[in-house]
Enzyme design. Structure first.
Site, PDB file in Angstrom:
ATOM      1  N   GLU A 267      35.033  45.034  29.859  1.00 33.41           N
ATOM      2  CA  GLU A 267      35.754  46.240  30.309  1.00 33.41           C
ATOM      3  C   GLU A 267      35.039  47.071  31.374  1.00 33.41           C
ATOM      4  OE1 GLU A 267      35.331  45.338  27.143  1.00 33.41           O
ATOM      5  OE2 GLU A 267      37.290  45.306  26.143  1.00 33.41           O
TER       6      GLU A 267
ATOM      7  N   ASP B  13      35.936  48.661  23.877  1.00 30.82           N
ATOM      8  CA  ASP B  13      36.616  49.440  22.834  1.00 30.82           C
ATOM      9  C   ASP B  13      36.981  48.530  21.654  1.00 30.82           C
ATOM     10  OD1 ASP B  13      38.656  48.146  24.347  1.00 30.82           O
ATOM     11  OD2 ASP B  13      40.123  49.691  23.855  1.00 30.82           O
TER      12      ASP B  13
ATOM     13  N   GLY C 111      40.920  43.221  23.686  1.00 32.22           N
ATOM     14  CA  GLY C 111      41.843  43.310  22.554  1.00 32.22           C
ATOM     15  C   GLY C 111      41.859  42.059  21.683  1.00 32.22           C
TER      16      GLY C 111
ATOM     17  N   GLY D 209      44.226  43.372  25.836  1.00 31.59           N
ATOM     18  CA  GLY D 209      45.460  44.140  25.788  1.00 31.59           C
ATOM     19  C   GLY D 209      46.161  44.016  27.131  1.00 31.59           C
TER      20      GLY D 209
END
Ligand code: QUE
Length: 364
Positions: free
Chosen positions: A141, A149, A118, A67
């Protein structure tokens, strides 16, 4: 001059295509990008002339590096953009991931190249993930003060043994054979067979109700055996070292294995050193996330993860991690708290507190 289109949408031969076209940013996805993909998918889901979806990245290097955390960073620090972005970005990203997971037609991600964060979210949660010899897959991350996530609560927990903990905590990078071994890829093909595969999909005489079987057949024709997965050889060591229920226990087992010597000693030493560079808070929250979410479905996983994002956005390490890795690139984050010992159970627990009327909902 107008901006070049960052998301290219097309449809040919019953196959709709999404091409992420930000190669200079390794195809990292912005909120605007998610807002263009989501309605296209919704329309294709019910369009009877669309039989399958292909998602790919423009350029040679990346499917999608994640992301656009840089924009989230700037918003969250109040530097630029909308202060709201830290709430809105993850909400819309996760809703799209849910729609991808339940997409009613074959959804095929071509993950040749860098696939992180992402990028894993918009591929692993879909029906088909096609890797190539250029695939580099990672959930990095914890290195930017965040946690794995985009549905990783579920998909990391479905990797063999304790491999999901290893990958989510360390951010270790995988090639195609390992991605297939973990279930993150469903097929491996040669990079120079990507265009022929897409041409074959476009030339398919689609039969209503048979699209998944037709895609299965075609992908099986193009798939190759990527050879042995390095992770398979490391399985005994990974399962032993990452079985511990605390980060301290995992580090102690890695240190013991590194000291004893033997074939996996170098791996144990490197993995321990790597973990010691990550955010202590990220490590402890991630381990707890993977434990509590062991049996979660996609919606439960995303709801838990949304909660965690909002607590991380209100803390320190995400901003420091993005600064050190993506902005200043000094690779020297100063985490707060700086040590594992200083991250107590109460602090970890606080990241799991429900958000009240800010919880992620899928019916809104
Ligand atoms: C962890 C991450 C991301 C990361 C590096 C990490 C991430 C992400 C990017 C990234 C990389 C190159 C770009 C860009 C973003 O890097 O999510 O815009 O050009 O998007 O260690 O989670």
């Amino acid at each position: 001059m107008t901006d070049p289109e960052e998301i290219l949408l097309g449809c040919e031969g019953g196959v709709a295509t999404v091409t992420i076209n930000r190669p200079q940013a390794l195809n990292a996805l912005t909120l605007a990008n998610y807002r263009r993909i989501a309605p296209a998918l919704a329309q294709w889901a019910t369009d009877p002339t669309v039989h399958a979806i292909i998602v790919r990245g423009a350029g040679e290097r990346a499917f999608c590096a994640g992301g656009d955390v840089r924009a989230v960073y700037e918003s969250g620090r109040g530097v630029s953009g909308d202060r709201d972005l830290t709430a809105v970005f993850f909400r819309e990203e996760y809703r799209l991931i849910r729609d991808i997971h339940y997409f009613p037609k074959p959804y095929i991600a071509i993950i040749g190249g860098i696939t992180m964060g992402g990028g894993a979210g918009i591929s692993v949660n879909g029906a088909y993930r096609v890797a190539t010899e250029q695939t580099m897959f990672a959930m990095p991350e914890t290195g930017i003060g965040l946690f794995p996530d985009v549905g990783a609560t579920r998909f990391l927990n479905r990797a063999p043994g304790q491999i999901g903990r290893y990958l989510g905590l360390s951010g270790a990078r995988l090639g195609a054979a390992d991605a297939l071994y973990c279930g993150f890829a469903t097929h491996v093909i040669a990079q120079d067979r990507v265009e022929p595969l897409l041409a074959a999909l476009t030339a398919t005489a689609w039969e209503a109700g048979a699209q998944f079987r037709q895609v299965d057949t075609l992908l099986d024709e193009y798939a190759v055996d990527p050879g042995p997965a390095p992770l398979a050889g490391l399985r005994p060591a990974i399962d032993r070292c990452f079985a511990g229920d605390t980060i301290e226990a995992i580090l102690a087992t890695l240190a013991a294995d590194a000291a004893v010597g033997g074939s996996d000693a170098e791996w144990a030493a490197q993995t321990r050193s790597s973990l010691l560079t990550k955010s202590p808070t990220s490590l402890k929250v991630t381990l707890r996330q993977l434990i509590v979410g062991r049996d979660y479905d996609v919606e439960q996983a995303l709801q838990l993860e949304y909660r965690l994002t909002q607590h991380f956005m209100a803390a320190h390490d995400f901003y420091e991690g993005v600064r050190a890795v993506l902005i200043d690139k000094d690779q020297s984050p100063r985490w707060q708290p700086a040590t594992l010992a200083a991250v107590d159970d109460r602090m970890v627990e606080s990241y799991f507190t429900p958000l009240g009327d800010r919880e992620l909902r899928f019916d809104a």
